[in-house]
Design a protein around this motif. Structure first.
Motif: not given
Lengths: 542, 542
Positions: B432, A270, B488-489
């Motif tokens: 994420p 990341r 991110y992502p």
């Protein structure tokens, strides 16, 4: 085939405590062992403890109180902090007292930034149930074609939230203002981000002392002490940038060190923003008319600027374009006199001293370089200021003279004598990005009545983040309009590390769509209960 | 020793023109050869031509006129643009007509941003000759200690200037709004940056047509046509990010492609900002109380959202947490009915179709996964929407089920049934970063009268750049408060690619110190001759 088991390759991982010493640069002697280098486990613990402080820091009044308490405690501990920093850096009590005052002012200025709340960048757009009945709030000056109106729009409210734990890499040359209690730390705390500082090895005792002050300020404000942590050791700095819970980094230092950490930040699974201030030549151009008007004053001012703090400023003027001919000669004569009278000084550490002496030697032996005042060693520990000159033409082409357009840390500058404006322009066009670019103009040029000063300013704007007229770049005022950054390699991002907008580095926006009033953060509620500057339906308030 | 000269290794570099074809996804047949792939030489010429347009674009009224003229011309060419885009993408004239209106609206909205000039972020601090007579302009609420006042301060005036040539990497799924005339291009032009677009291979004819429209708009506004350039071919995209005169990039696409370009941007000798929007799962949480209250409405809404545009939105809800038990069952029943009735559709190209079918197959054969409505092939070219279910517990641990938390482009979503709030939290905690995160609440929860909705919102804020309550993420309104970005992502930076603040990506600040009025940019002069929003001595005007 038989194969040896190589038992000597099996090692038991006993962590060896590597001592961290405070060293007196005036003698080169170790003063005391401050602590030990942080292991991977220490780094992990410090980052996790900092991450646990995130919820408490969400309370903005507590952040403002922390910053003001830190300023008060730092000021109260002035004598001890200045004495410790002087013993480790040889910067002198006067300079360090000024740096402490600047650092305390900076902490308080960021408390004001927190109170005002403009950095939250609140934008509220109320819903448009139907484009036919409600035109876009941010009204166009020419009304849009009816078929270009947007679809019915939901209620959207946006502000900025802290990124998370920030890693700060402290500078060698400002043990306070760009180190543990410095601008990166102050702006990150203002944004709501806990900080883990990688201390600079040049002033570990000062770093520990300042960290203790900041941690005490946190405790006195009712915040976790681990809102601020400090680590020592090269490998700790590498481990820190790679830690999954670190969300951004600030750095002040050299190009190789900063680039290595920038690369590590970008290579993470990341990636995280890395705001590094790496290096700058800080070119200065003296026009022919300015030299004719004020040769002596400019020569004297330049000597004062490039020798300030023993030349250890990131904004030291490192390349000065001075016209050939008699006016320029007068300027160089004044510079020679002032530089020769400038006192010797002790650099921050022995490694810098060796780099400085080697850097001067390599530059001085280039063809066509002269040395009117020779910079060099003065006794066992100190160095003398000095400067080199070179025909500017030498800097307009590829070759060994490119070394003269690279920063040389310490009390030295390079005077490039130019024959005409095109030659000066050609030198400037070849330079990389800079923190500052300066021009000295005559009175008529500054009034826009003569010459091409406006074009010059436009050219310098391409080259740097701060453009100065008739001044010297070595002072960096803490002010809302300050910009201390510039095109790479001056900085690795578009941000500043000095001034109110430095807080913007540690935030990210979040928008809330159709979120009921009871669940909205108070910053985003109708009626503006917190009295924040906001943009609502296209209008700015206040 | 004798050594062969290997003459067969000498090759003559004859550039082979690689054709660029427009392909009809409904038939898989080539429609026409649009152009040829750009060679390194083409890339270099396009970037240099764009760089030459920088001075002309410095004139802000010209930028606003360019954006409005582009909107007008795009609207005037609506039929041709929509027909061309439909033939290449199969998105349908209704959707593409809406996208064209959105794109024209967006161009005009950025013209308004240019006119207003708030993005210039003007800050002016007049000089303090002496700290004793003038307190800091940005007055502290608690007066600073006298010894913490700053040194006398110079006049500092700061605003933002364009970065330079911007590379734009166009998206597959929005041939207009996120491609040649889309938000990256519009915001870069608004900032004063010429643009070179790397066209998406899925719609080369549309890209050429739109580039011609933008170039005509530039010419009609008196700006160089090369203010906008377009290039085709994979290698051209790589060459573009590495070009020394490219100063920033915007990207919308996949995680692998975006990460490769991000890495290349960071590895340059002079790294540049890379604003990439890469991928997002867009989790949705339905609380037990919301399911009890509106099971059928939520099920129907979800079906409409995940099948919209044949599931080809970056904001498609890809993981939906629904409570176990009878209320959740009712929701799934409604979803099953609506999903089974959703029409089949043609994906953007054959490669996406294969990826979609393989992605569904790999997910469907995981243990404990059921397939109430099977997504799959429908004839030679189309696909049918559908969804999978899995016990949420499966997503709370490492293992093959992690595949279900990765984006699968196309009309499929994953329903995770949770037994209790802790299980739902555990799933969310493992995700994420996302563009969006959505929660469906009951009326009482939304009013803050019941449950832990505020904590939920705080948790979703950590996860995404846009948080929605009782809505669906697939609409992304063009509005000042919009934020289309996320950890991110979801994006590689802290910026947005939709909404007024997208302009901020293409600017850098510059401060002018003690610069005479005649040489200051008019934006920074006393008296505010351009009527801009500014911050002067700590006060915001207007």
């Amino acid at each position: 085939m038989f194969r040896l088991r190589e038992p000597w390759r099996f090692t038991v991982a006993v962590p060896v405590a590597v001592p961290v010493w405070s060293v007196d640069p005036r003698t080169g002697k170790q003063r005391e062992q401050v602590t030990v280098e942080a292991t991977a486990d220490h780094v992990d613990k410090a980052v996790r403890a900092a991450a646990d402080a995130v919820p408490a820091l969400a309370h903005r009044p507590a952040r403002a109180a922390l910053l003001r308490t830190a300023a008060d405690l730092l000021t109260a501990e002035r004598d001890r902090v200045v004495a410790t920093a002087d013993a480790e850096t040889a910067l002198g009590p006067a300079r360090l007292g000024g740096e402490l005052a600047r650092t305390a002012y900076q902490l308080r200025a960021f408390a004001d930034v927190v109170d005002e709340g403009a950095f939250l960048d609140v934008i509220i757009d109320h819903a448009h149930p139907s484009p036919a009945t409600a035109p876009p709030a941010n009204a166009a000056r020419t009304p849009p074609a009816p078929d270009a109106l947007p679809a019915p729009r939901p209620d959207l409210r946006r502000y900025k939230v802290p990124l998370g734990v920030v890693a700060v890499y402290a500078a060698s040359n400002f043990p306070l203002a760009f180190s543990v209690p410095g601008g990166d730390t102050a702006s990150a705390l203002a944004a709501g981000c806990p900080v883990v500082v990688k201390a600079h090895p040049g002033h570990p005792a000062t770093s520990e002392l300042c960290a203790a002050i900041l941690r005490r300020a946190a405790a006195e404000t009712g915040l976790p002490e681990d809102t601020v942590g400090v680590l020592h050791g090269f490998q700790a700095g590498v481990d820190l940038i790679e830690h999954p819970l670190v969300s951004a980094a600030g750095f002040t230092g050299s190009i190789p060190g900063g680039r290595a950490l920038y690369d590590a930040a970008a290579a993470r699974p990341r990636p995280i923003p890395f705001h590094g201030e790496l290096g700058s030549l800080n070119p200065v151009l003296v026009t022919a008319a300015a030299a004719a008007e004020r040769a002596e004053a400019i020569g004297g001012g330049l000597a004062a600027s490039f020798t300030l703090g023993v030349g250890q400023f990131c904004t030291k003027p490192g390349l000065v374009l001075i016209p050939a001919g008699s006016d320029g000669d007068r300027l160089v004569t004044a510079l020679t006199r002032a530089a020769a009278e400038a006192p010797p000084g002790v650099l921050l550490d022995d490694r810098m001293r060796r780099h400085f002496l080697a850097g001067v030697r390599d530059r001085a032996r280039l063809p066509d370089v002269t040395v009117p005042v020779e910079p060099g060693a003065d006794g066992e520990a100190a160095v003398r200021p000095g400067f080199l000159t070179v025909p500017a033409l030498r800097l307009t082409q590829d070759g060994p003279h490119e070394l003269l357009t690279q920063e040389c840390f310490g009390p030295v500058t390079v005077i490039a004598r130019y024959d005409n404006d095109a030659e000066a322009d050609a030198v400037l066009a070849r330079l990389p990005g800079n923190l500052t670019a300066t021009v000295h103009l005559s009175t008529a040029e500054a009034a826009g009545e003569q010459g091409t000063a406006a074009e010059l300013i436009a050219g310098l704007t391409r080259l740097a983040g701060r453009v100065l007229v008739n001044g010297w770049p070595t002072g960096v005022a803490v002010a809302p309009a300050q910009h201390h950054g510039g095109p790479y390699p001056a900085t690795t991002s578009q941000s500043t590390s000095v001034g109110g907008t430095a807080v913007e580095r540690w935030l990210r926006p979040v928008a809330y769509q159709d979120t009921p009033p009871a669940l909205l953060p108070p910053e985003l509620r109708d009626g503006n209960p917190l009295g924040l500057p906001r943009r609502v339906d296209g209008q700015r308030y206040p």
